[in-house]
Design a protein around this motif. Structure first.
Motif, mmCIF file in Angstrom:
data_model
loop_
_atom_site.group_PDB
_atom_site.id
_atom_site.type_symbol
_atom_site.label_atom_id
_atom_site.label_comp_id
_atom_site.label_asym_id
_atom_site.label_seq_id
_atom_site.Cartn_x
_atom_site.Cartn_y
_atom_site.Cartn_z
ATOM 1 N N ASP A 69 0.835 -1.210 0.000
ATOM 2 C CA ASP A 69 0.000 0.000 0.000
ATOM 3 C C ASP A 69 0.873 1.263 0.000
ATOM 4 O O ASP A 69 2.104 1.188 0.015
ATOM 5 C CB ASP A 69 -1.013 -0.036 1.152
ATOM 6 C CG ASP A 69 -0.376 0.167 2.519
ATOM 7 O OD1 ASP A 69 0.797 0.580 2.600
ATOM 8 O OD2 ASP A 69 -1.071 -0.077 3.525
ATOM 9 N N ASN A 70 0.191 2.407 0.007
ATOM 10 C CA ASN A 70 0.937 3.665 -0.104
ATOM 11 C C ASN A 70 1.677 4.040 1.178
ATOM 12 O O ASN A 70 2.491 4.964 1.174
ATOM 13 C CB ASN A 70 -0.009 4.786 -0.537
ATOM 14 C CG ASN A 70 -0.425 4.599 -1.987
ATOM 15 O OD1 ASN A 70 0.378 4.188 -2.829
ATOM 16 N ND2 ASN A 70 -1.696 4.870 -2.295
ATOM 17 N N ALA A 71 1.404 3.299 2.266
ATOM 18 C CA ALA A 71 2.170 3.517 3.493
ATOM 19 C C ALA A 71 3.373 2.576 3.543
ATOM 20 O O ALA A 71 4.130 2.590 4.515
ATOM 21 C CB ALA A 71 1.285 3.309 4.716
ATOM 22 N N GLY A 72 3.518 1.739 2.514
ATOM 23 C CA GLY A 72 4.668 0.835 2.469
ATOM 24 C C GLY A 72 4.429 -0.500 3.151
ATOM 25 O O GLY A 72 5.366 -1.276 3.346
ATOM 26 N N ILE A 73 3.178 -0.772 3.505
ATOM 27 C CA ILE A 73 2.864 -2.039 4.182
ATOM 28 C C ILE A 73 2.416 -3.060 3.129
ATOM 29 O O ILE A 73 1.556 -2.755 2.295
ATOM 30 C CB ILE A 73 1.709 -1.840 5.193
ATOM 31 C CG1 ILE A 73 2.059 -0.757 6.217
ATOM 32 C CG2 ILE A 73 1.335 -3.167 5.863
ATOM 33 C CD1 ILE A 73 3.061 -1.135 7.261
#
Ligand code: GLU
Ligand code: MG
Length: 490
Positions: A69-73
């Motif tokens: 995802d865009n949070a890097g998760i």
């Protein structure tokens, strides 16, 4: 969905009755949609059937399909092996609101993506399907997201990386990339606990390797069984810290590989009563975990870092590309070091590359040029972006580096003079520092027409929404609080 195949123009799967512009989403502005069209459904079904025939007898019961995802998760949907053919034909449901998840699972919204409505289809890339050596019975494949009508989802980060790879291919260029993985290994315990280390060995110490030799051997074996070529594994500077590097490959493949490497390390750690952290900083004040991105640009089998008349033999194309990347590093940090915690790592004298300069073998420069040893330079020469870390979505990182690099190449930019030595010791103000916090990086990102155009508005804005929310979330946090909040999320 072969990443090496650039399909002919046309929006969607020809076998999709509702496919095509009428039934799909608006075209994202960042590159040719034909480059990321789904292969025909019958072909996907046949390939999945073949994979089931191979994996079933090998003891695989289920397939995990990840996206980042865009949070890097890395998030996941899994199907039993018996469901793989259906998943390859129709995808697996995934809500679009995942594009606006924060690292702590808070859900925000953005102008074009968000809210509880809608559904996307997550398709496994069967080219990358592999049994997981440290998770017996499981296989893994990276996923890509399309609409229910079969159009590329404009917020899909992996499709963005593929579009940028295709944009380079359109100029006759290929990029080879490799992401170094640094991690801290601690004894398993409660999530909120301070890390306790399974080795007290010194930095780079053989002592550390000896203490954890079974564990490290299992990491190596698992990576090799999964088809990865490990270049090196070694203890790093911080307590309990190690690093593994793997052979360079295409940008999308390198991004997939880093997801696979990290989940493999996590799984092997769990089997040894250990826990891995890839967070930028695991103990406040300590040296952090980087996610350095190595890259080299190639044309017709020739490494463009060599044989030119630019600095250290760079060709004009390589120089333009690197100058584009160097100039864009403040905004690239939004994609290459997602978490506000990344700025606790990105400080001088931590080998994290906190200065916006470049230099041959300079570990304090954000852009380190590596030419390699005499005799192997034509293959080994590459550049390393040191300021990135593992909170990056790796697909966004490689896609954005390609976008800014190609912009620099197209504009025939030249590199500024090289910086030799320690920028921290230079006359203050002579070497620019990279942003010291998320607000500064976000401000640079807001001004980047190149990234906005390449990513397309929905993806660009979703990233902005996530980054802004996380920046505000931790605006008043002490370093200790920020480290505690992120230590076991990555
Ligand atoms: N751990 C350092 C970092 O945060 C990098 C050390 C190295 O140069 O490998 O980026
Ligand atoms: Mg390192």
């Amino acid at each position: 969905m072969s990443t090496g195949t650039v399909a002919s123009a046309g929006l969607a799967d020809p076998s999709e009755p509702e496919g095509g512009p009428a039934g799909g989403a608006a075209a994202p502005s960042g590159g040719p949609l034909g480059a990321v069209a789904l292969p025909p459904r019958a072909e996907r079904a046949a390939r999945a059937q073949e994979a089931v025939g191979r994996l079933g007898p090998a003891g695989v019961d289920a397939v995990a399909v990840t996206w980042v995802d865009n949070a890097g998760i890395a998030r996941v949907k899994a199907v039993p092996l018996s469901g793989l053919v259906h998943a390859a034909q129709w995808g697996v449901g995934a809500a679009p609101c995942f594009d606006v998840f924060l690292a702590d699972d808070t859900i925000v919204t953005s102008r074009l993506i968000g809210g509880p409505t809608g559904d996307l289809r997550l398709y496994p890339d069967l080219d990358r399907l592999v049994p997981l050596a440290a998770q017996p019975g499981w296989a893994w494949a990276p996923g890509e997201r399309y609409t229910q009508a079969g159009s590329p989802h404009p917020g899909c980060q992996r499709l963005f990386a593929r579009r940028m790879t295709a944009a380079a291919a359109g100029r006759g260029l290929t990029l080879k990339a490799g992401i170094e993985v640094e991690w801290v290994v601690a004894l398993a315990g409660e999530p909120q606990e301070e890390p306790r280390f399974p080795t007290a060995g010194p930095a780079y110490g053989m002592h550390r390797l000896t203490d954890l030799s079974d564990y490290l051997r299992e990491v190596l074996r698992a990576l090799a069984e999964q088809g990865l070529t490990v270049l090196q594994i070694h203890p790093e500077y911080a307590p309990g810290q190690f690093e593994v590097s793997v052979a360079p490959e295409g940008p999308v493949e390198a991004a997939d590989t880093t997801v696979l490497v990290r989940q493999t390390i996590r799984a092997v750690s769990a089997r040894h009563g250990l826990r891995a952290s890839f967070a930028p900083v695991v103990e406040a004040g300590s040296v952090g975990n980087g996610g350095h991105l190595h890259l080299s640009l190639w044309r017709d089998g020739h490494n463009l870092a060599r044989g030119g008349s630019g600095p250290h033999g760079l060709t004009a194309e390589a120089e333009g590309f690197l100058a584009g990347v160097l100039g864009a590093l403040p905004e690239l940090l939004v994609l290459g070091s997602s978490s506000p915690a990344g700025y606790l790592r990105l400080v001088p004298s931590h080998w994290a590359g906190a200065y916006q300069c470049w230099g041959l073998e300079n570990r304090e420069a954000a852009l380190r040029l590596v030419t390699g040893s005499s005799g192997e330079r034509s293959t080994a020469a590459n550049a390393e972006i040191k300021c990135f870390d593992a909170t990056a979505n790796p697909y966004l990182a490689v896609g954005a580096v390609l976008a800014t690099g190609l912009a620099g190449l197209d504009q025939r930019l030249a590199l500024p003079p090289e910086f030799t030595g320690d920028p921290a010791a230079a006359t203050p103000g002579t070497v620019p520092r990279l942003p010291a916090g998320p607000a500064e990086a976000i401000a640079a990102y807001r001004k980047s027409a190149v990234l906005r155009e390449a990513m397309g508005e929905p993806l660009y804005e979703a990233v902005l929404a996530v980054r802004t929310a996380e920046s505000e979330q931790y605006a008043d946090a002490t370093p200790q609080e920020l480290v505690a909040a992120t230590r076991w999320r990555y």
